[in-house]
Design an enzyme around this catalytic site. Sequence first.
Site, mmCIF file in Angstrom:
data_model
loop_
_atom_site.group_PDB
_atom_site.id
_atom_site.type_symbol
_atom_site.label_atom_id
_atom_site.label_comp_id
_atom_site.label_asym_id
_atom_site.label_seq_id
_atom_site.Cartn_x
_atom_site.Cartn_y
_atom_site.Cartn_z
ATOM 1 N N ARG A 79 0.848 -1.207 0.000
ATOM 2 C CA ARG A 79 0.000 0.000 0.000
ATOM 3 C C ARG A 79 0.877 1.249 0.000
ATOM 4 N NH1 ARG A 79 -2.309 1.673 4.511
ATOM 5 N NH2 ARG A 79 -2.605 -0.430 5.307
ATOM 6 N N LYS A 231 -5.352 7.953 -18.918
ATOM 7 C CA LYS A 231 -5.617 8.612 -20.202
ATOM 8 C C LYS A 231 -4.392 8.556 -21.123
ATOM 9 C CE LYS A 231 -9.724 9.664 -18.586
ATOM 10 N NZ LYS A 231 -9.661 9.411 -17.174
HETATM 11 C C1 LIG Z 1 -8.943 15.947 -16.466
HETATM 12 C C2 LIG Z 1 -9.286 14.737 -15.655
HETATM 13 N N1 LIG Z 1 -8.783 14.631 -14.421
HETATM 14 C C3 LIG Z 1 -9.067 13.559 -13.659
HETATM 15 C C4 LIG Z 1 -9.887 12.551 -14.112
HETATM 16 C C5 LIG Z 1 -10.179 11.362 -13.233
HETATM 17 O O1 LIG Z 1 -9.409 10.286 -13.664
HETATM 18 P P1 LIG Z 1 -9.770 8.754 -13.390
HETATM 19 O O2 LIG Z 1 -10.914 8.406 -14.269
HETATM 20 O O3 LIG Z 1 -8.512 8.027 -13.723
HETATM 21 O O4 LIG Z 1 -10.139 8.643 -11.944
HETATM 22 C C6 LIG Z 1 -10.435 12.615 -15.390
HETATM 23 C C7 LIG Z 1 -11.300 11.548 -15.903
HETATM 24 O O5 LIG Z 1 -11.820 11.601 -16.999
HETATM 25 C C8 LIG Z 1 -10.116 13.759 -16.187
HETATM 26 O O6 LIG Z 1 -10.628 13.895 -17.425
#
Ligand SMILES: Cc1ncc(COP(=O)(O)O)c(C=O)c1O
Length: 421
Positions: A79, A231
């Site tokens: 963790r 992403k």
């Molecule tokens: C700009 C942005 N930040 C944070 C997140 C959150 O990411 P996660 O889906 O990996 O929790 C997203 C999700 O689409 C996002 O577009």
Amino acid sequence: MAGLPPTPGSPSAANRRADPRYVGKDLGTQCAHAGERWERPGFWSTSTPIHNATTFVYDRAEDLDDVVWRRTAGYSYSRAGSPTTSALERALSTLEGVEVTRVCGSGMAASHLAVLAAGAGKDGPILASSDVYGSVYTMMEGVFPALGTPSLVTSFADLDRLESEMRRVRPRVVYFEAVTNPLTRVVDAAAVITMAHRHGARVIVDNTFTTPYLLRPVELGADLVTHSVSKFLSGHGDVLAGSVGCRLEDYDRLTDMLIQVGSALGPNEAWLALRGLKTFPLRMARQCESAFRVARFLEGHPAVARVRYPGLPSHPDHATARRLFPEGRYGAMLSFDVADCDTAKAFRFLDALRLVLSATTLGDLYSIMVNPARTTHRWLAPAQQAALGIGPGTFRMSVGIEGVEDLLEDLDQALRACQTA
Ligand SMILES: Cc1ncc(COP(=O)(O)O)c(C=O)c1O
């Protein structure tokens, strides 16, 4: 070279730490220990192994004690980190130009951890941009205030207005996305960071849309940089992960938060992210180039009312984008409004797409279309959506690595198909 020779059975050494071949005599004991922890390799594998272990053992109790008390680097319980997550953390630190990075289970977890690590609390208000990802918006409006942390969500587009909010709120933490979701507004990150520091705040920049391919916020002075690693960085739509990068001075607090909130990333996910990362700049180069083509195409399309892409001269923040980003790089995200579009027409458009996936993510190697009003920003009332500039016919597109002509053809046929019920 490769550790102890493989001898069958179990030698009679009394101490397994001294001789890892000692695995007892009972079948149950042997099943628990046989085969494991033999090798002390004198070689490297080309990719970091997936250390599927929750805990790590040392030859001497003192060694573990040193690790647990952070006197030496190492691993105790996963963790807090593992060799595979560390490999990803080192890679992300290099790309972002930060001293340290901690990875966690999602981008949302990263935002949460960063806000805690930056010192938000009862006496540490948060000032966040209203253009952030929908779940971050609701976290700022709901979760933190409910726990006693004052939090204000406001537009970062007008810097004079922002400065008067800073004077009024006296935030401990300022949080924004460098390019906003879904409207692709380009925040003047350098100006906001300088302003926030002038008011004694610490700054968190979510660099998910921009990525280090376009921007390195810590070089502009930001204190913490977060990512949804799910992403562009991992890029294959097969892993959920997040990261927080910062200076060494914030490492202990960030790590404490990671351990206490319990949002660790697993080694399998870390490995996938690390593998995806290897082709990140190759993908980004192509995706940015194609996004520009798609934006120009949509801008000339009769069924489209408005296109927002920072590379277009018509974009309100084009000049800011030119100043902040490397030449010719404007990202792979764009948004547009289909003319005279209600929800039914929006669904017809999404259903008509043949290549572009209708899905709620971004940054993958395939192109993805989303209707924010029904997905990412569905938590907001229609009036709040409208105030942000999101309507039923607003779409966000993440441009992938497909051949761009195929993408243009797909968009064109779907835009035509959705016109009639
Ligand atoms: C700009 C942005 N930040 C944070 C997140 C959150 O990411 P996660 O889906 O990996 O929790 C997203 C999700 O689409 C996002 O577009």
